[in-house]
Design an enzyme around this catalytic site. Structure first.
Site, mmCIF file in Angstrom:
data_model
loop_
_atom_site.group_PDB
_atom_site.id
_atom_site.type_symbol
_atom_site.label_atom_id
_atom_site.label_comp_id
_atom_site.label_asym_id
_atom_site.label_seq_id
_atom_site.Cartn_x
_atom_site.Cartn_y
_atom_site.Cartn_z
ATOM 1 N N SER A 126 -24.552 -136.561 0.527
ATOM 2 C CA SER A 126 -23.876 -135.383 0.258
ATOM 3 C C SER A 126 -23.237 -134.487 -0.527
ATOM 4 C CB SER A 126 -22.536 -136.593 0.657
ATOM 5 O OG SER A 126 -21.715 -136.177 1.756
ATOM 6 N N ASP A 157 -22.200 -128.459 3.517
ATOM 7 C CA ASP A 157 -22.529 -129.421 2.096
ATOM 8 C C ASP A 157 -24.030 -129.693 2.614
ATOM 9 O OD1 ASP A 157 -22.267 -131.311 4.133
ATOM 10 O OD2 ASP A 157 -21.063 -132.994 2.696
ATOM 11 N N ASP A 197 -25.470 -132.257 3.281
ATOM 12 C CA ASP A 197 -25.950 -133.005 4.856
ATOM 13 C C ASP A 197 -25.802 -132.623 5.904
ATOM 14 O OD1 ASP A 197 -23.852 -134.207 3.836
ATOM 15 O OD2 ASP A 197 -23.811 -136.358 4.608
ATOM 16 N N ASP A 212 -21.707 -132.074 7.327
ATOM 17 C CA ASP A 212 -20.818 -132.842 7.510
ATOM 18 C C ASP A 212 -19.889 -132.061 7.253
ATOM 19 O OD1 ASP A 212 -20.932 -134.191 5.630
ATOM 20 O OD2 ASP A 212 -20.793 -136.102 6.057
#
Length: 463
Positions: free
Chosen positions: A104, A249, A251, A253
């Site tokens: 993340s 970010d 990833d 999400d």
């Protein structure tokens, strides 16, 4: 080196000794425990995997895929992908689960395995504990040679994700295209660099300045989308050529927006603005975690809905959303969860809804931000010595403020008229995190400092 095992997965820094960092042995052990859990849950063992662009991703992905195959599980590998894309793919592929290989917002040296159930949602506390225990005991058995799992690659799931967003009733492509938005994006050289340009073009946005959109995993700045890490895009916006900035970010999400003058829209206000739009079209309830801004409650109640608070953690927010039939929810870190799409934080869905809202609002993004209640959050922590009983301290603080509304589902949150303070203990060290919010930064800081003094007083009196 660091290795953090939690109910939602395993996270660590690459390299070092087994058990101390995220080494190949740790990856294999943990993937084995998860795969064994999937086998126990389904008669058709299949797992979807996908990864962000960090440079350790390919290595970790190969280890995970081979381990799952060794257990007799069929692997669907989406390759470079996003967290929400994998979440969508799991039920579409009728898989027993999914693993997202991403740390993340953590820096380049980190990676992680995030674990999903057959609905494409994060596994529960109970399931996570069971997998951790299985990994610790190495309680798994591998398949015979004729029963090894198959390996399949699918490389168009981000395109399918974009098509899915275009099909959402509240995403208005025509309204967005008509505004001819000029947009600058920062995708931190990860998979947002693949997904955002595809989505924006599909929505009719043609004027896109791409910053850090090469998915090579070399993050040009700290990848957490906070104002102090976004100076490059702010400088670009200050030149006055763009209507807004969009940042995700690694990833994809978490989502934040930047105003046309380079100032931050405010990560906390991503969910507030998207929820306001959704509520204006389909009245209902909302959910965020206890540490998120009060502004969501304000806009929800203004639209005739009910706001509910959940314990910190995406799985807790999702559970509360299901329990209260919430039509929109998420977290103040820029995480938008829209059940009409799926129960997971999804920056791509957030972009589709936000741009529709901004197009219909008809004014600048900074004017949209000004239309919402203005709150400020202060984030602090107090470090204690290991022998101090943190639970006892929280109980004493609760007693002191017993005349105020208190929520203790996750630490202690004390409500005041237009302010709150939330105290949470760390699971890994003797620290109490103290978040407070008020209508001015100075008052939020003052409120946090007052609680810190209360805690110090309790510590002193208990010696």
């Amino acid at each position: 080196m660091a290795l953090i095992k939690s109910i939602s997965g395993i996270r660590g820094t690459i390299g070092g000794k087994p058990g101390e960092g995220l080494t190949p042995l740790d990856v294999v052990k943990f993937a084995s425990a998860y795969g064994s859990w999937v086998i126990s849950q389904t008669k058709n063992p299949k797992v979807v995997i996908g990864r962000d662009a960090r440079i350790s991703g390919e290595m970790v992905s190969k280890l995970v895929a081979a381990t799952l195959q060794g257990l007799g599980i069929d692997v669907i590998d989406l390759g470079l992908s996003t967290t929400p894309t994998v979440e969508l793919a799991v039920p579409l592929e009728k898989a027993g689960g999914g693993i997202i290989l991403t740390a993340s917002h953590n820096p380049i040296q980190w990676n992680a395995l995030k674990l999903l159930n057959d609905k494409g949602e994060f596994i529960s506390d109970l399931e996570g504990k069971s997998i951790l225990e299985s990994a610790e005991k190495e309680n798994f058995s591998f398949a015979e040679v004729k029963k090894l799992g198959k390996y399949t690659q699918i490389d168009d799931y981000i395109d399918r994700h974009v098509e899915h967003i275009l099909g959402l009733k509240l995403v208005d492509k025509e309204a967005i295209a008509a505004k001819k938005f000029k947009v600058v994006i920062d995708c931190v050289n990860s998979t947002g660099g693949i997904a955002l340009p595809k989505l924006l073009r599909a929505l009719g946005v043609e004027d896109i300045e791409e910053m850090y959109c090469t998915p090579n995993g070399h993050f040009p700045h700290n990848p957490e989308p906070l104002p102090e890490n976004l100076r490059d895009i702010a400088d670009k916006l200050q030149k006055g050529k763009y209507d807004l900035g969009i940042v995700v970010d690694p990833d994809v999400d978490r989502l934040c927006f930047m105003n046309e003058d380079g100032s931050p829209f405010g990560e906390e206000y991503t969910l507030v603005a998207v929820a306001d739009y959704v509520l204006s079209q389909t009245p209902g309830n909302t959910v965020s975690n206890l540490s998120s801004t009060r502004a969501l409650r304000d806009v929800t109640e203004k639209r005739g809905g009910q706001y509910h608070a959940a314990a910190v953690g995406e799985v807790n927010v999702v559970n509360k959303m299901k329990e209260t039939n919430a039509i929109i929810g998420g977290e103040g870190n820029g995480g938008v969860i829209y059940p009409e799409s799926h129960y997971g934080r999804d920056a791509l869905v957030g972009i589709g809804l936000f741009l529709t809202h901004l197009a219909k609002f008809g004014k600048t993004i900074s004017r949209l931000r000004q239309s919402y209640p203005n709150y400020h959050i202060s984030k602090n922590k107090i470090e204690l010595t290991p022998e101090i009983n943190v639970d006892k301290i929280l109980e004493e603080v609760k007693k002191k403020y017993k005349k105020q509304p208190i929520n203790d589902i996750d630490g202690v949150k004390i409500e005041f008229e237009k302010e709150w303070v939330h105290l949470r203990k760390s699971n890994t060290e003797p620290i109490i995190r103290i978040y407070s919010e008020s209508e001015s930064q100075a008052t939020a800081d003052h409120l946090a400092n007052k609680i810190i003094l209360d805690i110090k007083e309790v510590v002193t009196s208990s010696k």
